[in-house]
Design an enzyme around this catalytic site. Sequence first.
Site, PDB file in Angstrom:
ATOM      1  N   GLY A 160      23.163  36.574  10.615  1.00 52.66           N
ATOM      2  CA  GLY A 160      23.605  37.006  11.929  1.00 52.66           C
ATOM      3  C   GLY A 160      22.694  38.025  12.571  1.00 52.66           C
ATOM      4  O   GLY A 160      21.660  38.411  12.036  1.00 52.66           O
ATOM      5  N   CYS A 161      23.085  38.463  13.751  1.00 53.67           N
ATOM      6  CA  CYS A 161      22.280  39.393  14.553  1.00 53.67           C
ATOM      7  C   CYS A 161      22.283  40.787  13.924  1.00 53.67           C
ATOM      8  O   CYS A 161      23.089  41.081  13.055  1.00 53.67           O
ATOM      9  CB  CYS A 161      22.852  39.485  15.955  1.00 53.67           C
ATOM     10  N   SER A 162      21.398  41.643  14.421  1.00 50.67           N
ATOM     11  CA  SER A 162      21.418  43.054  14.017  1.00 50.67           C
ATOM     12  C   SER A 162      21.654  43.908  15.247  1.00 50.67           C
ATOM     13  O   SER A 162      21.222  43.577  16.356  1.00 50.67           O
ATOM     14  CB  SER A 162      20.102  43.450  13.341  1.00 50.67           C
ATOM     15  N   ARG A 211      17.298  39.465  10.254  1.00 54.31           N
ATOM     16  CA  ARG A 211      18.602  39.005  10.739  1.00 54.31           C
ATOM     17  C   ARG A 211      18.481  38.225  12.047  1.00 54.31           C
ATOM     18  O   ARG A 211      19.472  37.687  12.540  1.00 54.31           O
ATOM     19  CB  ARG A 211      19.524  40.211  10.965  1.00 54.31           C
TER      20      ARG A 211
END
Length: 350
Positions: free
Chosen positions: A2-4, A31
């Site tokens: 996933g995103c950070s 990420r």
Amino acid sequence: MGCSIAGIIDESGKRFYGKEIICSIQKMYLRANGLGGGFAGYGIYPENKDDFCFHIIYNSEKIKEDTEDYLKSDFNILKSEPLPIRPIKKIINRPLLWRYFLQVKEEVKKQFYELTEEDIVMRSVMKINGGLSGAFIVSSGKNMGIFKGVGFASDIGKFYRLEEYSGYCWIAHDRFPTNTPGWWGGAHPFGLLNFSLVHNGEISSYGINKRYLEGFGYNLTLRTDSEAILYLFDLLLRRHNLPIEITHKILCSPLWSEIELMPEKEKKLFETLRIIYGSALINGPSAIIVSDGKMMFGFTDRVKLRPLVAARKGSKFYLASEECAIREVCPVPKNVFFLKSGEPAIGKLK
């Protein structure tokens, strides 16, 4: 993975350069996948701190001219200029990137006397973003700005020359898109007035949140959950004037099974909030950082399906998806703690 997400606020109001938040978000680059990155900075325009600042993305000179004609009907344009950038080989297919410093015209204030200046600005943002195809207002607050695009966040930060800006609060996002395409307007942070928001996760309550917000005049054009969360903060904090602690209880209410076990007074409070604001509850795996320039607030979903770490040292307060992102810019922090499920953490200007 996933995103950070990451954020730093100096609660004393002391400004620091954007290089620090670039280094923090860059530490978590694994990420992301290079399809969106961005930053929001507060305190970056002290010479125009009382003016609204619009950062706008344009697809063409023609739509820029049309948008400026619209802006001139509501605002005095004090300054209009391209956003400073530098060539970065990995940043391609960039749109026109423009910056305006604006004041609401006195005759417009008189015409819409029932509205605040912020309501007039919000009305303009909704009209342009929803009605002028090829123009998109990225940020619209005072003494702040959002810088975002398609690429890894560290490259986006260098592209916008953020090491030359100094602010007292920065938030950042490196994207791994899941349900929506990677495009310049769809990168994080999302912004409206002084609010900016970065988000890691996916909100399953998007449909009911969207319908609820549309009842208050919000025009959700991006079909993304992060836009809905941002507008919920604007509605509850600015328009309903609720404190952040109550706003958090509305957006991230405990489960009904937990409310049933609470002392009577607390149980009554949560039951009332769920009855009045049930459609504002956000559900689904998420970690969120939001700022309005006065505070930086972070929290995770009710079962903590996305990570968020907090730390302090001196007057600085840090939030990040991973502890390494904090230690990259603050090697020996104090009070490092991992947020529990649904638990908030906040840093405020003194």
